[in-house]
Enzyme design. Structure first.
Site, PDB file in Angstrom:
ATOM      1  CB  CYS A 254      -6.887 -16.711 -18.048  1.00  0.00           C
ATOM      2  SG  CYS A 254      -6.429 -15.837 -20.275  1.00  0.00           S
TER       3      CYS A 254
ATOM      4  CB  CYS B 158      -3.665 -17.989 -19.008  1.00  0.00           C
ATOM      5  SG  CYS B 158      -4.094 -16.047 -18.977  1.00  0.00           S
TER       6      CYS B 158
END
Length: 299
Positions: free
Chosen positions: A36, A39
């Protein structure tokens, strides 16, 4: 509760890392994954603010959704990053939209003004440096020294699950399998349920598969000769890891996942996760191998 064994382990890990600290602290719970991108951009912000707010009773807990799918499903996580504030075991705010330091601090200030969060860092236990010394010996592959260190710590903290787990892992690394088994089998039920011991049990289970040199050679030859034979590949991976050849074991298991991740109900991925737990999720080798697994799974 109707939970299977893996789900119960996930609940135990969550209780230890999130629920119990949240009884007195405000926990920032970050749902993330290796693959991700957003993230990774958010992580430095969360870590910086959590460090600055530590003396105000704020702590950061990170939960990898690939490894903790059951917990993520309980929170109904649909996208990542997802970030919650947890206090006394309950979500008290959704912090997902706070992507800058100022936004996150503003939301935390509002929560801290309303909640009876205990401030100040908890004092470090006297045995913490000793445990770190034992873990360092394990990381260096010196099982005898690690076992000796943890045995000494055990005299100070006989009911500490982390210390017992370290001792068992040290004995396993030193090849003293029977002693490790005796320690685990003699624990009282309450202490045996300590989550730290799961890593020790995984290390013991994997080590018990250690083959003779001739057997390992035969399994290696069979796996090389029959690359499409998943049973042969898994047998070699098990033996290779037990023999200390974790790179070969991981490469074989990653190739199996790439070829057919659903084979035998995901047995190759499950074996990799067991290896990760046995080695330790904080280990650099595990981190690198987890990234490779994410690449295989998600491209």
């Amino acid at each position: 509760m109707g939970l299977n064994l893996d789900e119960q382990k996930a609940v135990d890990r969550f209780r230890q890392s999130v629920a119990e600290p949240s009884m007195t602290k405000l926990v920032i719970l970050d749902f993330w994954a290796e693959w991700c991108g957003p993230c990774k951009a958010l992580t430095p912000v969360l870590e910086k603010v959590a460090a600055e707010y530590a003396d105000k009773g704020v702590v950061l807990a990170k939960l990898n959704v690939d490894e903790e799918q059951f917990i993520a499903s309980q929170f109904q996580v649909r996208t990542i990053p997802t970030v919650y504030a947890i206090f006394q075991g309950q979500p008290v705010a959704d912090l997902t939209n706070a992507r800058t330091e100022s936004q996150l601090k503003q939301m935390l200030d509002q929560l801290l003004a309303k909640l009876p969060v205990q401030t100040g860092a908890e004092p470090a236990q006297d045995i913490t440096p000793l445990i770190a010394m034992g873990e360092e010996a394990l990381a260096e592959g010196d099982g005898e020294r690690a076992a000796s260190i943890f045995m000494q710590i055990l005299e100070i903290a006989p009911d500490n699950g982390e210390v017992i787990a370290g001792l068992v892992r040290g004995l396993v690394a030193a090849g003293r399998i029977e002693e490790a088994e005796q320690i685990l089998s003699s624990l009282e039920p309450e202490l045996a349920a300590d989550s730290h011991l799961e890593r020790a049990r995984s290390a013991l289970a994997l080590a018990k598969d250690k083959p003779e040199d001739s057997e390992l050679a035969a399994l290696r030859a069979a796996a090389a000769a029959r690359p499409e034979d998943m049973e042969a590949q898994l047998a070699f991976a098990n033996a290779a890891f037990a023999a200390g050849e974790r790179d070969d074991a991981a490469a074989t298991l990653l190739a199996m996942v790439a070829a057919d991740r659903a084979w035998n109900e995901g047995a190759a991925r499950a074996k990799l996760l067991q290896i990760f737990e046995a080695v330790g999720l904080e280990d650099p080798w595990v981190s690198a191998t987890r990234r490779k697994l994410s690449t295989v799974l998600f491209g």
